[in-house]
Design a protein around this motif. Structure first.
Motif, PDB file in Angstrom:
ATOM      1  N   LYS A 129      -0.085   3.053 -24.755  1.00  0.00           N
ATOM      2  CA  LYS A 129      -0.869   3.783 -23.954  1.00  0.00           C
ATOM      3  C   LYS A 129      -1.497   4.242 -24.741  1.00  0.00           C
ATOM      4  O   LYS A 129      -2.596   5.213 -25.484  1.00  0.00           O
ATOM      5  N   GLN A 132      -3.420   2.884 -27.657  1.00  0.00           N
ATOM      6  CA  GLN A 132      -5.185   2.398 -26.990  1.00  0.00           C
ATOM      7  C   GLN A 132      -6.041   3.547 -26.564  1.00  0.00           C
ATOM      8  O   GLN A 132      -6.677   3.642 -27.368  1.00  0.00           O
ATOM      9  N   GLU A 133      -5.209   4.936 -26.452  1.00  0.00           N
ATOM     10  CA  GLU A 133      -5.508   5.689 -25.987  1.00  0.00           C
ATOM     11  C   GLU A 133      -6.185   6.218 -28.663  1.00  0.00           C
ATOM     12  O   GLU A 133      -7.980   7.150 -28.622  1.00  0.00           O
TER      13      GLU A 133
END
Length: 160
Positions: A129, A132-133
Motif C-alpha cells: 500500500k 503504491q502511494e
C-alpha cells in the motif's frame, strides 16, 4: 545534535534523485553494465522495442525531460560504442529511428538486471500500500511539473 537537513518536498525529492543515481551507478559497476543516462536510454529503447514501437530522439527528450543537445550527446556516445544505430525513415529524411544493435541489446540486459535489483530493494522497504502511494504521489508531482514545463516551453516559443 538536531537534524539540520531541510524536510521540504523539493529538497527531499532532489536528494533522493541524487542518491538513486549513485546507487544505479554502483549496481551497474558491480554488474559491469553501462551506467547513468546511457544505461537508462538503452533500457528505454528496449521498452519501445518490446512494445513494438519505433523510437526517435524526440521520444527520448520527452521521456527523460532533457534537452535535444543532451540526448544527442548520449546517442553519439552510444552510437560510437556500437550500442545503437540511427536509421533514416523513408517518409521523413530528417527523422532517424534509433535502433539497438545486438551489442546494445546485450548491454541492456545487464542494465535491466541493475535496475531490477534496485527496484526490488526499494520495494522491500515499503508495504504494498505504501509503495503504491509513493508511486501515485510521484506520478502526480511529475504530471504537474510536466504540464508546467510545457506551459513554459510554449511561452518561450511565443517570445522567440
Amino acid at each position: 545534535m538536531k537534524d539540520l537537513e531541510p524536510k521540504e518536498l523539493i529538497f527531499l525529492v532532489r536528494k533522493a534523485d541524487k542518491l538513486l543515481e549513485r546507487e544505479i551507478i554502483n549496481i551497474a559497476i558491480v554488474n559491469n553494465a553501462h551506467r547513468g543516462a546511457q544505461g537508462l536510454v538503452l533500457k528505454t529503447l528496449t521498452n519501445f522495442k518490446n512494445h513494438g514501437e519505433r523510437c526517435y530522439q524526440k521520444d527520448l527528450e520527452k521521456a527523460f525531460g532533457i534537452r535535444r543537445s543532451s540526448v544527442s550527446t548520449i546517442l553519439n556516445c552510444l552510437e560510437n560504442d556500437g550500442f545503437i544505430k540511427r536509421v533514416v525513415v523513408e517518409n521523413d529524411l530528417r527523422a532517424k529511428e534509433i535502433i539497438l544493435t545486438e551489442l546494445g541489446e546485450k548491454e541492456c540486459l545487464k542494465m535491466e538486471k541493475s535496475v531490477n535489483e534496485l527496484n526490488m530493494n526499494l520495494k522491500s522497504l515499503y508495504s504494498k500500500k505504501d509503495y503504491q502511494e509513493i508511486i501515485n504521489s510521484l506520478s502526480t508531482l511529475i504530471n504537474y511539473l510536466d504540464k508546467k514545463e510545457g506551459k513554459h516551453d510554449k511561452d518561450f516559443d511565443e517570445i522567440n
